[in-house]
Design a protein around this motif. Structure first.
Motif, PDB file in Angstrom:
ATOM      1  N   PRO A   1       0.778  -1.276   0.046  1.00 40.07           N
ATOM      2  CA  PRO A   1      -0.078   0.080  -0.228  1.00 40.07           C
ATOM      3  C   PRO A   1       0.862   1.188  -0.046  1.00 40.07           C
ATOM      4  N   LYS A   2       1.876   1.416   0.550  1.00 39.23           N
ATOM      5  CA  LYS A   2       3.039   2.308   0.631  1.00 39.23           C
ATOM      6  C   LYS A   2       3.338   2.862  -0.661  1.00 39.23           C
ATOM      7  N   ASP A   3       3.587   1.698  -1.589  1.00 36.03           N
ATOM      8  CA  ASP A   3       4.305   2.086  -2.986  1.00 36.03           C
ATOM      9  C   ASP A   3       2.980   2.772  -3.635  1.00 36.03           C
ATOM     10  N   ASP A   4       1.698   2.115  -3.314  1.00 33.39           N
ATOM     11  CA  ASP A   4       0.700   2.838  -4.186  1.00 33.39           C
ATOM     12  C   ASP A   4       0.459   4.094  -3.770  1.00 33.39           C
ATOM     13  N   SER A   5       0.471   4.522  -2.544  1.00 34.66           N
ATOM     14  CA  SER A   5       0.677   5.888  -1.945  1.00 34.66           C
ATOM     15  C   SER A   5       1.528   6.685  -2.580  1.00 34.66           C
ATOM     16  N   ASN A   6       2.718   6.366  -2.570  1.00 35.97           N
ATOM     17  CA  ASN A   6       3.989   7.210  -3.186  1.00 35.97           C
ATOM     18  C   ASN A   6       3.618   7.630  -4.385  1.00 35.97           C
ATOM     19  N   ILE A   7       3.214   6.731  -5.382  1.00 38.44           N
ATOM     20  CA  ILE A   7       2.947   7.156  -6.700  1.00 38.44           C
ATOM     21  C   ILE A   7       1.751   7.962  -6.985  1.00 38.44           C
ATOM     22  N   LEU A   8       0.628   7.532  -6.146  1.00 33.96           N
ATOM     23  CA  LEU A   8      -0.462   8.456  -6.147  1.00 33.96           C
ATOM     24  C   LEU A   8      -0.324   9.752  -5.643  1.00 33.96           C
ATOM     25  N   SER A   9       0.781  10.023  -4.885  1.00 33.75           N
ATOM     26  CA  SER A   9       0.868  11.354  -4.595  1.00 33.75           C
ATOM     27  C   SER A   9       1.536  12.182  -5.633  1.00 33.75           C
ATOM     28  N   ILE A  10       2.192  11.474  -6.327  1.00 31.94           N
ATOM     29  CA  ILE A  10       2.898  12.205  -7.830  1.00 31.94           C
ATOM     30  C   ILE A  10       1.637  12.499  -8.920  1.00 31.94           C
ATOM     31  N   VAL A  11       0.712  11.492  -8.903  1.00 31.57           N
ATOM     32  CA  VAL A  11      -0.296  11.550  -9.648  1.00 31.57           C
ATOM     33  C   VAL A  11      -1.242  12.655  -9.600  1.00 31.57           C
ATOM     34  N   PHE A  12      -1.391  12.822  -8.270  1.00 32.28           N
ATOM     35  CA  PHE A  12      -2.500  14.201  -7.781  1.00 32.28           C
ATOM     36  C   PHE A  12      -1.744  15.166  -7.435  1.00 32.28           C
ATOM     37  N   ASP A  13      -0.263  15.375  -7.796  1.00 30.91           N
ATOM     38  CA  ASP A  13       0.428  16.654  -7.719  1.00 30.91           C
ATOM     39  C   ASP A  13      -0.011  17.748  -8.434  1.00 30.91           C
ATOM     40  N   GLU A  14      -0.927  18.798  -8.034  1.00 36.91           N
ATOM     41  CA  GLU A  14      -1.477  19.767  -8.905  1.00 36.91           C
ATOM     42  C   GLU A  14      -0.140  20.786  -9.645  1.00 36.91           C
TER      43      GLU A  14
ATOM     44  N   PRO B   1      -3.639  -9.636   0.330  1.00 38.22           N
ATOM     45  CA  PRO B   1      -2.586 -10.260   0.999  1.00 38.22           C
ATOM     46  C   PRO B   1      -1.485  -9.287   1.436  1.00 38.22           C
ATOM     47  N   VAL B   2      -1.336  -8.120   0.914  1.00 32.51           N
ATOM     48  CA  VAL B   2      -0.509  -7.038   1.517  1.00 32.51           C
ATOM     49  C   VAL B   2      -1.285  -5.925   2.446  1.00 32.51           C
ATOM     50  N   MET B   3      -2.496  -6.134   2.387  1.00 35.26           N
ATOM     51  CA  MET B   3      -3.005  -5.109   3.342  1.00 35.26           C
ATOM     52  C   MET B   3      -2.795  -4.873   4.601  1.00 35.26           C
ATOM     53  N   ALA B   4      -2.231  -6.170   5.328  1.00 31.56           N
ATOM     54  CA  ALA B   4      -2.011  -6.240   6.514  1.00 31.56           C
ATOM     55  C   ALA B   4      -0.500  -6.028   6.802  1.00 31.56           C
ATOM     56  N   ALA B   5       0.168  -5.435   5.932  1.00 33.84           N
ATOM     57  CA  ALA B   5       1.681  -4.961   6.163  1.00 33.84           C
ATOM     58  C   ALA B   5       1.652  -3.692   6.709  1.00 33.84           C
ATOM     59  N   ASP B   6       2.958  -3.597   7.413  1.00 33.57           N
ATOM     60  CA  ASP B   6       3.218  -2.306   7.931  1.00 33.57           C
ATOM     61  C   ASP B   6       2.897  -1.008   6.887  1.00 33.57           C
ATOM     62  N   LYS B   7       2.400   0.102   7.472  1.00 35.96           N
ATOM     63  CA  LYS B   7       1.931   1.150   6.571  1.00 35.96           C
ATOM     64  C   LYS B   7       3.136   1.709   5.804  1.00 35.96           C
ATOM     65  N   GLU B   8       4.354   1.506   6.564  1.00 35.59           N
ATOM     66  CA  GLU B   8       5.611   2.165   5.663  1.00 35.59           C
ATOM     67  C   GLU B   8       6.366   1.070   4.854  1.00 35.59           C
ATOM     68  N   THR B   9       6.129  -0.137   4.677  1.00 32.44           N
ATOM     69  CA  THR B   9       6.641  -1.179   3.936  1.00 32.44           C
ATOM     70  C   THR B   9       6.557  -0.720   2.493  1.00 32.44           C
ATOM     71  N   VAL B  10       7.723  -0.912   2.034  1.00 35.43           N
ATOM     72  CA  VAL B  10       7.676  -0.932   0.573  1.00 35.43           C
ATOM     73  C   VAL B  10       8.270  -1.963   0.043  1.00 35.43           C
ATOM     74  N   LYS B  11       7.970  -2.495  -1.256  1.00 38.58           N
ATOM     75  CA  LYS B  11       8.668  -3.447  -1.953  1.00 38.58           C
ATOM     76  C   LYS B  11      10.367  -3.053  -2.282  1.00 38.58           C
ATOM     77  N   TYR B  12      10.649  -2.038  -2.707  1.00 31.54           N
ATOM     78  CA  TYR B  12      12.004  -1.750  -3.009  1.00 31.54           C
ATOM     79  C   TYR B  12      12.217  -0.465  -2.377  1.00 31.54           C
ATOM     80  N   GLU B  13      13.448  -0.210  -2.196  1.00 30.05           N
ATOM     81  CA  GLU B  13      13.738   0.988  -1.799  1.00 30.05           C
ATOM     82  C   GLU B  13      13.842   1.971  -2.961  1.00 30.05           C
ATOM     83  N   ARG B  14      13.295   3.142  -3.123  1.00 32.66           N
ATOM     84  CA  ARG B  14      13.048   4.019  -4.186  1.00 32.66           C
ATOM     85  C   ARG B  14      14.375   5.027  -4.384  1.00 32.66           C
ATOM     86  N   PRO B  15      14.733   5.073  -5.444  1.00 34.32           N
ATOM     87  CA  PRO B  15      15.725   6.128  -5.878  1.00 34.32           C
ATOM     88  C   PRO B  15      15.201   7.506  -5.559  1.00 34.32           C
ATOM     89  N   GLU B  16      15.244   8.231  -4.526  1.00 33.05           N
ATOM     90  CA  GLU B  16      14.795   9.311  -3.934  1.00 33.05           C
ATOM     91  C   GLU B  16      14.978  10.563  -5.116  1.00 33.05           C
TER      92      GLU B  16
END
Length: 366
Positions: free
Chosen positions: A108-121, A141-156
């Motif tokens: 879910p955190k991965d989804d949130s990260n990209i949606l934050s860019i999608v909705f960047d005005e 299956p991934v909805m019970a993960a920690d809210k900060e868990t990501v699949k891969y560390e992103r290139p900031e």
């Protein structure tokens, strides 16, 4: 005196060489960096150049730039359950210019990260058009993960707005060689409508391959409590998903439960978590159905889920099923509009699980 002049000339020569070296080095850096910025294979600064054969195969590095700068009014969000969508289908069936922003194995955190860019005005994409629709694969299956868990560390440096760390992009050897020179030589870019398609060819979608590669989990002796995954699923909804739904009532959100094969449910039973998983599905559905701009689809009890010839492993389905789901988004088939309807679909799913002959399936040599 002559020796002193010779020493002076030597020093001047080395100084000129030193200056020449740095001048050449700086010139090379400027040229290479300029080429990367001009072509911009990760779309960090601008939209694609017309005619350049861009290769799009790096979700982690290319998604943020595409979300920020591409021309689209709808997007696909989620795990590898979304990679086989053809965005041309969304144009044909729903009239939407759709951008695929999949992250294989997304939390879910991965989804949130990209949606934050999608909705960047402030992004070029949003200055060009609003987001009319989001198609979101809801992987329970991934909805019970920690809210900060990501699949891969992103290139900031590709996700933030700090131009000073962009040097990691503009002077990146792999970017230059693999995403600029290689496409130029091969003269073949990615069809964006099919970006991130899975590597499985049609030959891999068959029961023989699925069962040959399937690894059955050990049977858990203790049953998972029915409410074990509710609290953390609620946290992920509250933090990573629902804020976008609430803050953007003008956007239609199409959430769907992907049609994993019957083997997924065998895994659930091996984990002794069937009741907990069903409760988790019910809870997430109830939360999503509270919003007027949400459309919820349950595809898991389609008859195709029991035919493993539709799959390449226990969860990944063939592209024809992706096409069918787009048809359903368009015509409303398999849409859930109430908690009572969700209960009926889950009851139907239980029936499919109970009736399936797992003993027969596992008794064969694959």
């Amino acid at each position: 005196m002559e020796d002193k002049n010779n020493v002076t000339r030597e020093k001047n020569r080395y100084r000129k060489l030193f200056i020449a070296f740095w001048a050449v080095l700086i010139a090379v850096i400027v040229v290479v960096g300029g080429i990367v910025v001009y072509v911009d294979p990760f779309f960090h600064y601008h939209r694609p150049l017309e005619g350049f054969p861009y290769v799009v195969d790096n979700q982690l590095s290319q998604n943020p730039g595409m979300a920020r700068n591409m021309n689209y009014n709808s997007c696909i969000i989620g795990s590898s359950m979304t990679v086989n969508f053809d965005t041309d289908d969304f144009k044909e069936l729903m009239g939407l210019d759709t951008l695929k922003l999949s992250y294989s194995g997304a939390y879910p955190k991965d989804d949130s990260n990209i949606l934050s860019i999608v909705f960047d005005e402030e992004s070029l994409a949003r200055k060009n058009s609003p987001v009319d629709a989001v198609f979101f694969a809801m992987d329970i299956p991934v909805m019970a993960a920690d809210k900060e868990t990501v699949k891969y560390e992103r290139p900031e440096y590709l996700y933030d707005n700090n131009i000073f760390n962009d040097v990691k992009y503009v002077l990146n050897k792999d970017v230059i060689m693999q995403y600029i020179f290689r496409p130029i030589v091969q003269k073949k870019g990615t069809d964006l409508s099919e970006a991130y398609f899975s590597w499985w060819t049609p030959d891999y979608y068959n029961i023989q391959w699925v069962m040959h590669t399937y690894e059955e989990p050990d049977k858990a002796l203790e049953e998972v409590p029915a409410d074990a995954m509710i609290a953390q699923s609620g946290v992920n909804l509250d933090v990573n998903i629902l804020p976008f739904v609430e803050e953007h009532p003008e956007t239609e959100f199409y959430f769907f439960f992907p049609p994993y094969s019957i083997l997924y449910w065998h895994n659930v039973m091996q984990d002794n978590s069937l009741n907990a998983t069903m409760a988790q599905y019910r809870y997430v559905a109830d939360r999503l159905l509270q919003y007027d701009n949400v459309h919820l689809f349950y595809f898991q009890n389609m008859e195709e889920v029991t035919d493993l010839n539709n799959y390449a492993d226990y969860s990944h389905y063939k592209p024809e099923i992706n096409r069918y789901m787009v048809e359903c988004f368009a015509n409303g088939e398999h849409e859930i509009t109430s908690s009572e309807e969700m209960d009926l679909e889950l009851t139907k799913m239980r029936g499919i699980i109970d009736e399936f002959d797992f003993d027969e399936l596992f008794s064969q040599e694959w």
